[in-house]
Design an enzyme around this catalytic site. Structure first.
Site, PDB file in Angstrom:
ATOM      1  N   ASP A  60       7.953   5.263  -0.454  1.00  0.00           N
ATOM      2  CA  ASP A  60       8.547   6.402   0.252  1.00  0.00           C
ATOM      3  C   ASP A  60       8.164   6.467   1.724  1.00  0.00           C
ATOM      4  O   ASP A  60       8.417   7.469   2.389  1.00  0.00           O
ATOM      5  CB  ASP A  60       8.139   7.707  -0.433  1.00  0.00           C
ATOM      6  CG  ASP A  60       6.632   7.981  -0.347  1.00  0.00           C
ATOM      7  OD1 ASP A  60       5.879   7.058   0.032  1.00  0.00           O
ATOM      8  OD2 ASP A  60       6.225   9.113  -0.660  1.00  0.00           O
ATOM      9  N   HIS A  79       0.817  -1.208   0.000  1.00  0.00           N
ATOM     10  CA  HIS A  79       0.000   0.000   0.000  1.00  0.00           C
ATOM     11  C   HIS A  79       0.853   1.262   0.000  1.00  0.00           C
ATOM     12  O   HIS A  79       0.421   2.308  -0.503  1.00  0.00           O
ATOM     13  CB  HIS A  79      -0.944  -0.008   1.202  1.00  0.00           C
ATOM     14  CG  HIS A  79      -2.126  -0.909   1.022  1.00  0.00           C
ATOM     15  ND1 HIS A  79      -3.371  -0.631   1.557  1.00  0.00           N
ATOM     16  CD2 HIS A  79      -2.270  -2.073   0.344  1.00  0.00           C
ATOM     17  CE1 HIS A  79      -4.219  -1.596   1.225  1.00  0.00           C
ATOM     18  NE2 HIS A  79      -3.563  -2.489   0.493  1.00  0.00           N
TER      19      HIS A  79
END
EC number: 1.11.1.7
Length: 323
Positions: free
Chosen positions: A75, A67
């Site tokens: 990130d 996800h």
């Protein structure tokens, strides 16, 4: 392919990744070898400790990494907390059931004690997802590292995540937008070998299917006995808060049971069943159902490919807060 041959294969993949990463100046399997040599041990230890207390941790970490990468690259933005002015990804509808964030916090704390300001939260999450798989009986692999942490996290962006109700065309579009192929789609779907699904994510298959008049009408691709079992734990007007079903018959073991069950009409999500809707994807499902090693090899390649999705600008000191 035997165990030795599989081990050799993984070594070759690691060498190729190291060479490729170095040549483009991006991620590298040796990124922290000098700056934080204890990194992988510390992450693995945090995952292992959490697993001793909570058997759902591996599935949670694997899903969390997926996800994270699918929003704006890998990130660590899924780790950020909401603020008074912003609702973050973890509070979006698609992520509301994500948990085990504390595992990343614990790993980060241990790493900061010996390698301050050096390792990104995004890298910790990628390593934790790998360790979650390996500690659940699945393969291990060299994780390319050097990711940076993102500063932006918006709950509304979780609408970009592929939904459990998606058909094959929608899944293909979602994956292709991130540079991932149909082969990657089938391999990464195998991550559903770990974990649990709440009733809301598959109610569409067991009640009022396709808008039928009868409340108990079910998806005809489901095995009747399996559909009946799902209906027993998820009745039409379910009031049990955390009711649902394991995603396969060995929900804490990373294996290829997911694909075997899919071929037997015992998949949970519409998006699982969709993998049988094209000759290419159905052939891969059959291949992975017949060979755990074939699945593991494909899964490793696709996980590394997904994990290379770019994103991030900083190294956070606290994974929940922008620096």
């Amino acid at each position: 392919m035997g165990a030795l041959a599989f081990a050799v294969y993984l070594c070759l993949v690691a060498l190729q990744l190291s060479s490729y990463s170095s040549s483009v100046g991006a991620l590298s399997t040796i990124y922290y070898d000098k700056s934080c040599p204890q990194l992988e041990f510390l992450v693995r230890n945090a995952v292992k400790k959490a697993m001793l207390k909570d058997k759902t941790v591996p599935a949670a970490l694997l899903r969390m990494h997926f996800h994270d990468c699918f929003i704006r690259g890998c990130d660590g933005s899924v780790l950020l907390n909401s603020t008074a002015k912003n609702s973050a990804e973890k509070d979006g509808p698609a992520n509301i059931s994500l948990h085990a964030f504390y595992v990343i916090d614990n790993a980060k704390k241990a790493i900061e004690a010996v390698c301050p300001g050096t390792v990104s939260c995004a890298d910790i999450l990628a390593l934790a997802a790998r360790d979650a798989v390996a500690l659940s009986g699945g393969p291990t692999w060299e994780v390319p590292k050097g990711r940076l942490d993102g500063r932006v996290s918006k709950a509304i962006d979780t609408r970009q995540l592929p939904a459990p109700t998606f058909n094959l065309s929608q899944l293909q579009q979602s994956f292709s937008q991130r540079g991932l192929s149909l082969d990657d789609l089938v391999a990464l779907s195998g991550g559903h070998t770990l974990g649990f699904a709440h009733c809301s994510s598959f109610q569409n298959r067991i009640h009022n299917f396709g808008g039928a008049v009868k409340v108990n009408d079910v998806d005809p691709t489901l095995s009747p006995s399996f559909a009946a079992r799902l209906q027993s734990v998820c009745p039409a007007h379910n009031t049990v808060k955390n009711a649902g079903s394991n995603l396969d018959s060995t929900a804490t073991l990373f294996d290829n049971a997911y694909y075997k069950m899919l071929l037997q009409g015992m998949s949970i999500f519409s998006s699982d069943q969709a993998l049988l809707d094209s000759p290419r994807t159905k052939a891969l499902v059959s291949k992975f159902a017949a060979s755990k090693e074939a699945f593991e090899m494909a899964f490793v390649e696709s996980m590394v490919k997904m994990g290379n999705l770019p994103g991030g600008q900083e190294i956070r000191l606290n994974c929940r807060v922008v620096r």
